[in-house]
Design an enzyme around this catalytic site. Structure first.
Site, PDB file in Angstrom:
ATOM      1  N   TYR A 144      18.627 -27.783 -18.033  1.00  0.00           N
ATOM      2  CA  TYR A 144      19.718 -27.900 -18.996  1.00  0.00           C
ATOM      3  C   TYR A 144      20.903 -28.573 -18.323  1.00  0.00           C
ATOM      4  O   TYR A 144      21.241 -28.252 -17.177  1.00  0.00           O
ATOM      5  CB  TYR A 144      20.134 -26.507 -19.488  1.00  0.00           C
ATOM      6  CG  TYR A 144      21.322 -26.503 -20.437  1.00  0.00           C
ATOM      7  CD1 TYR A 144      21.220 -27.051 -21.706  1.00  0.00           C
ATOM      8  CD2 TYR A 144      22.539 -25.941 -20.048  1.00  0.00           C
ATOM      9  CE1 TYR A 144      22.306 -27.038 -22.577  1.00  0.00           C
ATOM     10  CE2 TYR A 144      23.625 -25.923 -20.917  1.00  0.00           C
ATOM     11  CZ  TYR A 144      23.509 -26.472 -22.178  1.00  0.00           C
ATOM     12  OH  TYR A 144      24.589 -26.461 -23.031  1.00  0.00           O
ATOM     13  N   ASP A 239      22.619 -31.727 -10.647  1.00  0.00           N
ATOM     14  CA  ASP A 239      23.494 -30.960 -11.536  1.00  0.00           C
ATOM     15  C   ASP A 239      23.599 -29.552 -10.966  1.00  0.00           C
ATOM     16  O   ASP A 239      22.716 -28.724 -11.137  1.00  0.00           O
ATOM     17  CB  ASP A 239      22.931 -30.945 -12.963  1.00  0.00           C
ATOM     18  CG  ASP A 239      23.821 -30.160 -13.919  1.00  0.00           C
ATOM     19  OD1 ASP A 239      24.852 -29.615 -13.463  1.00  0.00           O
ATOM     20  OD2 ASP A 239      23.479 -30.084 -15.111  1.00  0.00           O
ATOM     21  N   LYS A 267      31.309 -23.913 -13.769  1.00  0.00           N
ATOM     22  CA  LYS A 267      31.180 -22.455 -13.598  1.00  0.00           C
ATOM     23  C   LYS A 267      32.035 -21.907 -12.441  1.00  0.00           C
ATOM     24  O   LYS A 267      33.246 -21.796 -12.606  1.00  0.00           O
ATOM     25  CB  LYS A 267      29.699 -22.076 -13.491  1.00  0.00           C
ATOM     26  CG  LYS A 267      28.967 -22.494 -14.786  1.00  0.00           C
ATOM     27  CD  LYS A 267      27.641 -21.851 -15.043  1.00  0.00           C
ATOM     28  CE  LYS A 267      27.209 -22.119 -16.475  1.00  0.00           C
ATOM     29  NZ  LYS A 267      26.173 -23.101 -16.651  1.00  0.00           N
TER      30      LYS A 267
HETATM   31  C1  LIG Z   1      26.225 -24.311 -17.694  1.00  0.00           C
HETATM   32  C2  LIG Z   1      25.605 -25.601 -17.302  1.00  0.00           C
HETATM   33  C3  LIG Z   1      26.040 -26.829 -17.842  1.00  0.00           C
HETATM   34  C4  LIG Z   1      27.070 -26.911 -18.935  1.00  0.00           C
HETATM   35  O1  LIG Z   1      28.299 -26.433 -18.520  1.00  0.00           O
HETATM   36  P1  LIG Z   1      29.386 -26.026 -19.666  1.00  0.00           P
HETATM   37  O2  LIG Z   1      30.583 -25.630 -18.871  1.00  0.00           O
HETATM   38  O3  LIG Z   1      28.759 -24.914 -20.432  1.00  0.00           O
HETATM   39  O4  LIG Z   1      29.607 -27.224 -20.493  1.00  0.00           O
HETATM   40  C5  LIG Z   1      25.478 -27.990 -17.358  1.00  0.00           C
HETATM   41  N1  LIG Z   1      24.544 -27.968 -16.404  1.00  0.00           N
HETATM   42  C6  LIG Z   1      24.101 -26.822 -15.865  1.00  0.00           C
HETATM   43  C7  LIG Z   1      23.080 -26.851 -14.781  1.00  0.00           C
HETATM   44  C8  LIG Z   1      24.606 -25.598 -16.312  1.00  0.00           C
HETATM   45  O5  LIG Z   1      24.153 -24.463 -15.803  1.00  0.00           O
END
Ligand SMILES: *Cc1c(COP(=O)(O)O)cnc(C)c1O
Length: 430
Positions: A144, A239, A267
């Site tokens: 994701y 990511d 995060k």
């Molecule tokens: C949470 C997450 C996102 C999205 O971040 P948001 O702050 O919710 O937009 C993208 N990539 C990864 C790997 C994530 O865990």
């Protein structure tokens, strides 16, 4: 357990928000029942609107590595906000957070702050395309990357496919630029490069895939990705919105000792406030405006309140043994519950890396692909989930989500959780 206040609030919320929420998984659709409306949090605990107390392992889906409302973050935020929340002009706090990160992370030379993980990924993809002059991106099924149009794409039926959109509202033309393959599959990646290699701007991966179960990858696979990107002059984009500052201060890049070309963060970096970031080598990052011609901007980017929260939290993360202690706590929890399951011969395993854990209703030693998760196993999770809530343990309301141990979780919390998890597990198997 009394839930009438949460029920009332949820009814009201449904008249304001689609599905009653501002982010879908909060609606409890995959576990059933009413979402708990949270009134406050402190340390490892949260309290809902009915006054029920829970030990929290959702931790806002990862940002709260120090637990809820840590004094250092609260103090920093209060001081900062009293001095003005945003100026749309540079502030010293941006330098301070950047210095903290760059001087302790050899994998990036320049960074840019944004306001969410999604925004970081969206900008990083644009940068990869701008830098390479190529169009396509290769992603993995089960990873994701936020709700970026070109990444809300799931695999089709072949080994290498242009995916199908996993959301309405995304033009076919976007999907045609996104190649989707399985994790843990060198052959699929090789085929994709053989066919489209000249036009692949980047390979994007969650190096610790933790948004669809915890699909820990083989180190060889990660090195393979680095090499094939080099071979085709594509960028490797990690990511690290979840894994950054979580599996160690230097995230998965440090864990695998792999140098990606671009890294995205979110995060933990914001100490519980909305912050994302992307970074990389100076040469790549200099393509971003105003230095280069890849446009990216943000009204609230780098605002001093969010920066202060990030500075306070990351300073705490840099204390010696911080990550070792977190990992130890998480192992204590996973090992005890796994031992219980082993004795009872349940098809069950808690998977772990650092302070991230995932509950799988399968005996498989390793689960490395999204396809390897049996959707039918989620019925066990639903039973376990509600049994845990009853016992005062709060987790993210989906069996595909991981849990997080924070610095605030005490030995006592862990022991309480182990007892509750073993009981809940027995109930799920009745
Ligand atoms: C949470 C997450 C996102 C999205 O971040 P948001 O702050 O919710 O937009 C993208 N990539 C990864 C790997 C994530 O865990």
């Amino acid at each position: 357990m009394k839930t009438s206040r949460s029920e009332q609030l949820f009814e009201k919320a449904k008249s304001y928000f689609p599905g009653g929420v501002n982010s879908p998984v909060r609606a409890f659709r995959s576990v059933g029942g009413t979402p708990r409306f949270i009134a406050k949090g402190k340390g490892s605990r949260i309290w809902d609107a009915d006054g029920n107390e829970f030990i929290d392992y959702c931790c806002s889906w990862g940002p709260l590595i120090l637990g809820h409302a840590p004094n250092a973050v609260v103090d920093a935020v209060c001081t900062a906000v009293a001095e003005g929340s945003s100026f749309g002009a540079p502030t010293a706090k941006e330098n301070e957070l950047a210095e903290l990160i760059l001087s302790n992370n050899p994998f990036i030379e320049r960074i840019r702050f944004v306001s969410s993980g999604t925004e970081a990924v969206m900008s990083a993809i644009r940068l990869a395309r701008g830098y390479t002059g190529k169009n396509k991106i290769l992603k993995f099924e089960g990873c994701y990357h936020g709700h970026v149009d070109s990444l809300l794409v799931k695999a089709g039926s072949g080994l290498v496919t242009f995916g199908n959109t996993s959301s309405a509202g995304i033009p076919e033309a976007f999907v045609n630029e996104t190649i989707v393959v399985s994790l843990d599959n060198e052959t699929a990646v090789e085929e994709a490069f053989a066919e489209f290699g000249q036009d692949i701007a980047c390979v994007i991966i969650e190096p610790v895939p933790a948004n669809n179960g915890l699909l820990l990858q083989r180190a060889e696979f990660m090195h393979f990705l680095r090499n094939i990107c080099n071979e085709y002059k594509s960028l490797l984009l990690f990511d690290e919105v979840i894994s950054g500052f979580r599996v160690g201060f230097t995230g998965a890049a440090g864990y695998y000792q792999i140098q990606p070309d671009i890294i995205t963060y979110g995060k933990i970096i914001g100490g519980g406030l909305p912050v994302g970031a992307y970074g990389g080598r100076k040469e790549i990052m200099s393509c971003i405006s105003p230095e280069g011609n890849v446009y990216q901007a943000g009204t609230l980017s780098g605002n001093p309140v969010a920066m202060s929260a990030g500075i306070a939290q990351l300073t705490a993360c840099l204390r010696s043994n911080f990550y070792q202690e977190l990992e130890q706590k998480c192992s204590t929890l996973c090992d005890a519950v796994n031992e219980h399951a082993r004795k009872k011969a349940y098809a069950f395993k808690m998977h772990q890396i650092g302070s991230i854990f995932w509950i799988a209703f399968s005996n498989a030693e390793h689960i490395r692909t999204a396809e390897a998760i049996d959707p039918n196993s989620m019925s066990f999770f639903r039973t376990m989930y509600h049994a845990l809530l009853e016992r005062g343990i709060y987790m993210g309301p989906s069996g595909y989500e991981v849990g997080f141990v924070s610095e605030a979780h005490t030995t006592e919390d862990l022991q309480t959780t182990i007892v509750a998890m073993c009981e809940a597990l027995d109930l799920a198997h009745q």
